[in-house]
Design an enzyme around this catalytic site. Structure first.
Site, PDB file in Angstrom:
ATOM      1  N   SER A 186       0.844  -1.169  -0.080  1.00 56.15           N
ATOM      2  CA  SER A 186      -0.077   0.034   0.022  1.00 56.15           C
ATOM      3  C   SER A 186       0.875   1.354   0.021  1.00 56.15           C
ATOM      4  O   SER A 186       1.627   1.589  -1.024  1.00 56.15           O
ATOM      5  CB  SER A 186      -0.964   0.029   1.195  1.00 56.15           C
ATOM      6  OG  SER A 186      -1.971   0.906   1.250  1.00 56.15           O
ATOM      7  N   ASP A 211      -0.248  -4.226  -4.050  1.00 51.01           N
ATOM      8  CA  ASP A 211      -1.217  -3.254  -3.950  1.00 51.01           C
ATOM      9  C   ASP A 211      -0.934  -2.157  -3.884  1.00 51.01           C
ATOM     10  O   ASP A 211      -1.459  -1.523  -2.946  1.00 51.01           O
ATOM     11  CB  ASP A 211      -2.378  -3.864  -3.322  1.00 51.01           C
ATOM     12  CG  ASP A 211      -3.793  -3.472  -4.040  1.00 51.01           C
ATOM     13  OD1 ASP A 211      -3.841  -3.532  -5.364  1.00 51.01           O
ATOM     14  OD2 ASP A 211      -4.677  -3.139  -3.489  1.00 51.01           O
ATOM     15  N   HIS A 276      -7.338  -5.632  -0.658  1.00 51.34           N
ATOM     16  CA  HIS A 276      -6.261  -5.095  -0.659  1.00 51.34           C
ATOM     17  C   HIS A 276      -5.092  -5.560   0.259  1.00 51.34           C
ATOM     18  O   HIS A 276      -3.883  -5.698  -0.133  1.00 51.34           O
ATOM     19  CB  HIS A 276      -6.507  -3.457   0.114  1.00 51.34           C
ATOM     20  CG  HIS A 276      -5.271  -2.295  -0.053  1.00 51.34           C
ATOM     21  ND1 HIS A 276      -4.620  -1.946  -0.960  1.00 51.34           N
ATOM     22  CD2 HIS A 276      -4.857  -1.529   0.997  1.00 51.34           C
ATOM     23  CE1 HIS A 276      -3.715  -1.226  -0.872  1.00 51.34           C
ATOM     24  NE2 HIS A 276      -3.881  -0.902   0.535  1.00 51.34           N
TER      25      HIS A 276
END
Length: 344
Positions: A186, A211, A276
């Site tokens: 992230s 991600d 996610h």
């Protein structure tokens, strides 16, 4: 306090007077920004730009010498479950279990997380199960800011701090960049990108973006996010495209499990948190099992729409040595529960 009030004022204004759904393109004219309660709040691109500028100005005005502190915790097979906190100091490294002859991984968490978060343990244990290596888990407290945008503002300086200790290890303890990887989830993926941009002792062998975060980052501004030029080999595992993660390919080797937008087994995943986070589960399993079959696609749109056909690629997602040959966009078959890889 002033920064928090500014952020809150903008957030309330957006909540009271929301933009029309029509015309909202996340990453193009604004983003759905994650909120502390788990919801998503639309903010136009100029609002986000102003907030980031305000945060930068506050840091300058306050003159904080260590506004974005970064800490490093070393794990090896000798201390797999008991971290050694490391600094860029000769005695700190020499008295630790660091071994420059072994491969080295830096693992970087995302928003709201810490070095004790589950993703770090998953990735640490996966690597140590297959190799004698040095695992540095990076802890950056600004990731735990109540406001997501405050954490975004800390991404560049955090990346520079990771680069600084990498240069120190190369220049003073014989660490080789040829066997050094940086893995980020992230916001941590973009920290990894800024790390790669700022390493002065050479170029990193590999960066893996799990991600990479979309909110507050633009595809058409590669110098302000993780991009394929930040290491010799940049790979991405994209699992929540268009919401919390990028839909367009980030890495030289871009993998799209289940099309890259939502993941099986993540029912009622309205905000995308489950999809996610699944990128970390996939990566850890891939390191250990090399069991994620992939199909090469013509482009990312085919991957997202699951329109890829042809034989399975020899290059499985997350394979340790993919940097030797993998390049392109791939659709990846996944299961709804562990083991997630589909190599039947």
């Amino acid at each position: 306090m002033k920064v928090f009030l500014v952020l809150t004022t903008f957030a309330l204004a957006a909540a009271v007077n929301p933009l029309e759904d029509d015309g909202r393109i996340s990453g193009k004219n604004g983003w759905y920004i994650p909120q502390p309660d788990g919801s998503l709040l639309w903010m136009a691109i100029d609002v986000v730009t102003n907030l980031l500028a305000e945060l930068a100005n506050q840091a300058i005005i306050l003159g904080l010498p260590n506004d974005s502190p970064v800490y490093f915790y070393l794990y090896t097979r000798k201390n797999q479950y008991s971290a050694q906190q490391i600094t860029a100091d000769y005695d700190s490294i020499s008295n630790s279990n660091f071994n420059a002859e072994h491969p080295t991984c830096f693992v970087i968490h995302g928003w709201t997380q810490s070095y004790e978060s589950e993703m770090n343990g998953l990735i640490r244990d996966a690597w140590l199960s297959i190799s004698e290596c040095n695992i540095f888990v990076v802890d950056w407290p600004r990731a735990r800011s109540v406001e997501y945008i405050s954490s975004v503002a800390a991404v560049p300086p955090t990346g520079k701090e990771v680069a600084r200790i990498i240069d120190y290890l190369v220049n003073n303890h014989a660490m080789s960049l040829e066997i050094t990887r940086v893995i980020g989830h992230s916001l941590g993926a973009h920290v990894a990108g800024y790390c790669g941009k700022n390493v002065c002792s050479g170029m990193l062998q590999e960066i893996c973006g799990l991600d990479p975060a979309l909110p507050c980052f633009s595809f058409d501004k590669p110098n302000e996010r993780l991009n394929e030029n930040d290491a010799y080999y940049v790979k991405s595992i994209q699992t929540c495209g268009g919401r919390l993660g990028f839909e367009k390919p980030i890495g030289k080797d871009a993998r799209y499990p289940n099309g890259g937008k939502e993941q099986p087994g993540c029912e009622l995943d309205l905000t995308g948190r489950c999809s996610h986070a699944r990128s970390c589960d996939y990566y850890a399993e891939a390191v250990q099992g090399n069991n994620f079959r992939s199909i090469r696609c013509n482009d990312y749109e085919d991957a997202v729409n699951k329109n890829c056909s042809g034989p399975y690629s020899d290059d499985k997602m997350g394979a340790v040595n993919n940097y030797e040959f993998a390049n392109g966009v791939f659709y990846v078959l996944v299961q709804s529960s562990p083991p997630y890889g589909d190599c039947s």
